[in-house]
Design a protein around this motif. Structure first.
Motif, PDB file in Angstrom:
ATOM      1  N   PRO A  10       0.826  -1.210   0.000  1.00  0.00           N
ATOM      2  CA  PRO A  10       0.000   0.000   0.000  1.00  0.00           C
ATOM      3  C   PRO A  10       0.861   1.262   0.000  1.00  0.00           C
ATOM      4  O   PRO A  10       1.967   1.280   0.555  1.00  0.00           O
ATOM      5  CB  PRO A  10      -0.791  -0.128   1.306  1.00  0.00           C
ATOM      6  CG  PRO A  10      -0.741  -1.572   1.662  1.00  0.00           C
ATOM      7  CD  PRO A  10       0.563  -2.077   1.159  1.00  0.00           C
ATOM      8  N   ASP A  11       0.332   2.330  -0.586  1.00  0.00           N
ATOM      9  CA  ASP A  11       1.075   3.593  -0.647  1.00  0.00           C
ATOM     10  C   ASP A  11       1.292   4.195   0.729  1.00  0.00           C
ATOM     11  O   ASP A  11       2.221   4.981   0.927  1.00  0.00           O
ATOM     12  CB  ASP A  11       0.324   4.600  -1.536  1.00  0.00           C
ATOM     13  CG  ASP A  11       0.341   4.185  -2.998  1.00  0.00           C
ATOM     14  OD1 ASP A  11       1.232   3.402  -3.377  1.00  0.00           O
ATOM     15  OD2 ASP A  11      -0.527   4.660  -3.752  1.00  0.00           O
ATOM     16  N   ASN A  12       0.431   3.839   1.694  1.00  0.00           N
ATOM     17  CA  ASN A  12       0.575   4.403   3.031  1.00  0.00           C
ATOM     18  C   ASN A  12       1.386   3.499   3.965  1.00  0.00           C
ATOM     19  O   ASN A  12       1.449   3.739   5.171  1.00  0.00           O
ATOM     20  CB  ASN A  12      -0.805   4.684   3.643  1.00  0.00           C
ATOM     21  CG  ASN A  12      -1.624   3.411   3.816  1.00  0.00           C
ATOM     22  OD1 ASN A  12      -1.251   2.352   3.317  1.00  0.00           O
ATOM     23  ND2 ASN A  12      -2.754   3.527   4.518  1.00  0.00           N
ATOM     24  N   ALA A  13       1.980   2.464   3.420  1.00  0.00           N
ATOM     25  CA  ALA A  13       2.814   1.574   4.231  1.00  0.00           C
ATOM     26  C   ALA A  13       4.087   2.312   4.645  1.00  0.00           C
ATOM     27  O   ALA A  13       4.494   3.290   4.001  1.00  0.00           O
ATOM     28  CB  ALA A  13       3.171   0.313   3.449  1.00  0.00           C
ATOM     29  N   PRO A  14       4.747   1.884   5.702  1.00  0.00           N
ATOM     30  CA  PRO A  14       6.005   2.519   6.098  1.00  0.00           C
ATOM     31  C   PRO A  14       7.028   2.504   4.966  1.00  0.00           C
ATOM     32  O   PRO A  14       7.025   1.605   4.121  1.00  0.00           O
ATOM     33  CB  PRO A  14       6.474   1.663   7.281  1.00  0.00           C
ATOM     34  CG  PRO A  14       5.223   1.043   7.821  1.00  0.00           C
ATOM     35  CD  PRO A  14       4.336   0.822   6.632  1.00  0.00           C
ATOM     36  N   LEU A  15       7.875   3.502   4.960  1.00  0.00           N
ATOM     37  CA  LEU A  15       8.887   3.626   3.910  1.00  0.00           C
ATOM     38  C   LEU A  15       9.740   2.367   3.824  1.00  0.00           C
ATOM     39  O   LEU A  15      10.050   1.900   2.719  1.00  0.00           O
ATOM     40  CB  LEU A  15       9.765   4.848   4.191  1.00  0.00           C
ATOM     41  CG  LEU A  15      10.911   5.115   3.205  1.00  0.00           C
ATOM     42  CD1 LEU A  15      10.372   5.355   1.807  1.00  0.00           C
ATOM     43  CD2 LEU A  15      11.733   6.308   3.685  1.00  0.00           C
ATOM     44  N   ALA A  16      10.127   1.808   4.947  1.00  0.00           N
ATOM     45  CA  ALA A  16      10.958   0.600   4.928  1.00  0.00           C
ATOM     46  C   ALA A  16      10.247  -0.547   4.231  1.00  0.00           C
ATOM     47  O   ALA A  16      10.862  -1.341   3.529  1.00  0.00           O
ATOM     48  CB  ALA A  16      11.335   0.197   6.356  1.00  0.00           C
ATOM     49  N   ASP A  17       8.912  -0.635   4.400  1.00  0.00           N
ATOM     50  CA  ASP A  17       8.144  -1.700   3.761  1.00  0.00           C
ATOM     51  C   ASP A  17       8.069  -1.469   2.255  1.00  0.00           C
ATOM     52  O   ASP A  17       8.197  -2.402   1.457  1.00  0.00           O
ATOM     53  CB  ASP A  17       6.745  -1.746   4.370  1.00  0.00           C
ATOM     54  CG  ASP A  17       6.041  -3.054   4.099  1.00  0.00           C
ATOM     55  OD1 ASP A  17       6.720  -3.996   3.668  1.00  0.00           O
ATOM     56  OD2 ASP A  17       4.818  -3.136   4.338  1.00  0.00           O
ATOM     57  N   ARG A  18       7.869  -0.220   1.849  1.00  0.00           N
ATOM     58  CA  ARG A  18       7.785   0.089   0.422  1.00  0.00           C
ATOM     59  C   ARG A  18       9.114  -0.125  -0.294  1.00  0.00           C
ATOM     60  O   ARG A  18       9.146  -0.367  -1.495  1.00  0.00           O
ATOM     61  CB  ARG A  18       7.305   1.528   0.226  1.00  0.00           C
ATOM     62  CG  ARG A  18       5.811   1.719   0.492  1.00  0.00           C
ATOM     63  CD  ARG A  18       5.392   3.156   0.320  1.00  0.00           C
ATOM     64  NE  ARG A  18       5.737   3.971   1.485  1.00  0.00           N
ATOM     65  CZ  ARG A  18       5.844   5.290   1.454  1.00  0.00           C
ATOM     66  NH1 ARG A  18       5.695   5.953   0.323  1.00  0.00           N
ATOM     67  NH2 ARG A  18       6.125   5.943   2.572  1.00  0.00           N
ATOM     68  N   LEU A  19      10.205  -0.050   0.461  1.00  0.00           N
ATOM     69  CA  LEU A  19      11.528  -0.253  -0.136  1.00  0.00           C
ATOM     70  C   LEU A  19      12.038  -1.679   0.028  1.00  0.00           C
ATOM     71  O   LEU A  19      13.193  -1.953  -0.271  1.00  0.00           O
ATOM     72  CB  LEU A  19      12.537   0.720   0.488  1.00  0.00           C
ATOM     73  CG  LEU A  19      12.461   2.165  -0.004  1.00  0.00           C
ATOM     74  CD1 LEU A  19      13.416   3.051   0.794  1.00  0.00           C
ATOM     75  CD2 LEU A  19      12.796   2.247  -1.487  1.00  0.00           C
TER      76      LEU A  19
END
Length: 438
Positions: free
Chosen positions: A19-28
Motif C-alpha cells: 500500500p502507498d501508506n505503508a512505512p517507507l521501509a516496507d515500500r523499499l
C-alpha cells in the motif's frame, strides 16, 4: 522484529502489492536477492546464498547479525527464489503449540509436493528443549529451517542444532550500504532529503549500521516541510540518535572489554580510550571496567611499572568519591596510563608457574634453618638451626637456601628488560653472583 524490513503475513508466495501508506521501509523492501544491500558476501554469485539459489537447493541456515541488516528479507526472498512455501514464526511470541502447528502444516504441504522454509526469528529465545524439538523435522526434511539471531550462536544455540545448520554472518551495514538505502528512498519519494551533505553523513552515522532505523528517520524527515536543509546541529535537535547495541550480559559486552584489553596490551592509548568510551557511553558499570583495568595492571604490566596498579586503585577511589560523569575522567586517566606503561607479563607467568609447582609438590616441609622454634622441643630437633640473618652481612644478603630439601630451586619470575623490571633484573643478577660466591 529487529530487521531491515517489517514482516509480511506468515505465508507468502508471489510478491504482494505494498500500500502507498505503508512505512517507507516496507515500500523499499527488496523484491529480489540482487536488491539486498550490504550482504554481497552472501547474496553474490560466489556467496553461500548465491550458490544455494543457483543449485536450487537450500540447507538449513542460521543467520547471525545485528538488527536491521536484512535477515527476515533474505529468508523470504530465498523461499521465493527456490519455489518454497514461506512460513514465519517469532520465538518472542510463539510457544510449543505454535511450533507443533507449523510442523503439522509443513507435513501436510509436503504431501502435496510443496516444501516449506520455516523462518524462526529470534531463535535464540527458544530454550534448549524447544530447540531440540526442531531436530527430527530438520533431519527428515519436513522443513528447511532458517533461524535469525542477534546473539552469538556458539553460546545461544544447542550444539546439536548448530551441527545440522550452516551459520551465515550478516554484516553491520556500512556507510556505502546505508547511503544506497537513502538514495532509493529519495528516488521513491521523488525528492531529496532536507539535509546538508554533512548532516546526511551524520544521519547515516546515527543509524549505527541499522537500515530499518535509518529509513524510519528518513521517513520522519520527508514528512516535514522545512524552509531550508538541516545542518548536523539542526538534525541532532530534530531527531534522536539510535542507542548503541550493547547488552551487559551478552556478546557485545565481552567483545568490547576484550577490545579494550587488547588495545591496552598493544600500547595504543587512542584505541583503548575509544573502547573505554564505547562501554561507558553505552551504560556499562564503571566499576566493572575499573576491575578489569586493575587486573590488567597486574597481568600485563606488573613490576615493569608498579605505579600502574596504584593508578587503577586511585581511579576507583576518585570515581566512588565523584560519581558520574566527573569521576569518569579518573578512569580515562588510568586507561591512558595503562596503555602508555611498559608491558610485562612476568609476574602473571610467575604466579601461574608457582601455583602449578605448589600443587605438584604437595606438603613438602621448608628447610629447618628457616623454621621458627618457639619451643625447646623444636629447637632440639633442629628448627631454626644455622639460619643466617641477612642484615648481619655487609650486602644485606645471606645467600641461604630456602627451598625444601626434596626439591630443586625453581625460577618462576623472569623479569623483562623493560621499565622498572630492567632494574629488578640487575638486582637479581647481583644476588645470583653473590650466591654463587658462597
Amino acid at each position: 522484529m529487529a530487521d531491515l524490513f517489517p514482516d509480511e503475513p506468515a505465508e507468502a508466495g508471489a510478491a504482494t502489492q505494498t500500500p502507498d501508506n505503508a512505512p517507507l521501509a516496507d515500500r523499499l523492501r527488496p523484491r529480489a536477492l540482487s536488491e539486498v544491500v550490504g550482504q554481497d558476501h552472501l547474496t553474490g554469485a560466489e556467496g553461500a546464498i548465491g550458490r544455494m539459489v543457483a543449485a536450487g537447493k537450500l540447507s538449513s541456515i542460521i543467520f547471525w547479525g545485528p538488527p536491521g541488516t536484512g535477515k527476515t528479507t533474505i529468508s523470504r526472498l530465498l523461499a521465493d527464489a527456490v519455489g518454497m512455501r514461506f512460513q514465519a514464526i517469532s520465538a518472542v511470541f510463539s510457544g510449543v503449540a505454535d511450533l507443533k502447528k507449523a510442523f503439522a502444516d509443513a507435513d501436510k504441504m509436503a504431501t502435496a509436493g510443496q516444501h516449506t522454509l520455516l523462518f524462526v526469528d529470534e531463535i535464540h529465545r527458544f530454550n534448549r528443549a524447544q530447540q531440540d524439538g526442531f531436530l527430527p523435522f530438520v533431519e527428515r526434511g519436513t522443513v528447511v529451517l532458517v533461524g535469525a539471531t542477534t546473539e552469538n550462536p556458539s553460546f545461544a544455540l544447542n550444539s546439536a542444532l548448530l551441527s545440522r545448520t550452516q551459520v551465515l554472518i550478516l554484516n553491520r551495514l556500512d556507510h556505502a550500504a546505508l547511503a544506497q538505502l537513502l538514495e532509493r528512498a529519495e528516488a521513491l519519494m521523488e525528492k531529496p532529503l532536507p539535509v546538508t551533505d554533512d548532516a546526511r553523513d551524520a544521519l547515516i552515522a546515527s543509524a549505527d549500521g541499522d537500515g530499518r532505523f535509518l529509513l524510519n528517520q528518513a521517513e520522519t524527515l520527508f514528512a516535514v516541510n522545512l524552509s531550508e536543509p538541516l545542518d548536523p546541529a539542526g538534525l541532532a535537535d530534530f531527531l534522536h540518535r539510535r542507542v548503541p547495541v550493547y547488552d551487559k550480559d551478552r556478546e557485545g559486552h565481552y567483545n568490547l572489554i576484550s577490545a579494550l584489553h587488547k588495545s591496552l596490551r598493544g600500547s595504543d592509548p587512542q584505541a583503548a580510550l575509544y573502547y573505554l568510551a564505547r562501554m561507558l557511553v553505552a551504560g556499562e558499570e564503571p566499576l566493572y571496567v575499573l576491575r578489569r583495568m586493575t587486573r590488567f595492571a597486574s597481568e600485563d604490566i606488573g613490576l615493569a611499572d608498579p605505579e600502574a596498579l596504584h593508578q587503577c586503585l586511585a581511579a576507583k577511589d576518585a570515581y566512588e568519591f565523584l560519581g558520574s560523569p566527573e569521576g569518569e575522567l579518573a578512569i580515562a586517566q588510568a586507561c591512558l596510563y595503562l596503555a602508555t606503561a611498559p608491558k610485562s607479563n612476568a609476574a602473571y607467568a610467575a604466579q601461574k608457574a608457582a601455583w602449578k609447582s605448589a600443587k605438584a609438590t604437595g606438603s613438602l616441609m621448608p628447610p629447618k634453618n628457616i623454621l621458627n622454634a618457639p619451643t625447646k622441643l623444636m629447637k632440639d630437633v633442629g628448627y631454626g638451626k644455622g639460619y643466617s640473618y641477612d642484615h648481619d652481612s655487609d650486602e644485606g644478603f645471606s645467600g641461604d637456601n630456602y627451598w625444601p630439601e626434596e626439591m630443586q630451586p625453581e625460577t618462576y619470575y623472569q623479569p623483562v628488560e623493560r621499565g622498572f623490571e630492567r632494574e629488578i633484573n640487575k638486582r637479581l643478577a647481583y644476588w645470583n653472583k653473590l650466591r654463587a660466591q658462597r
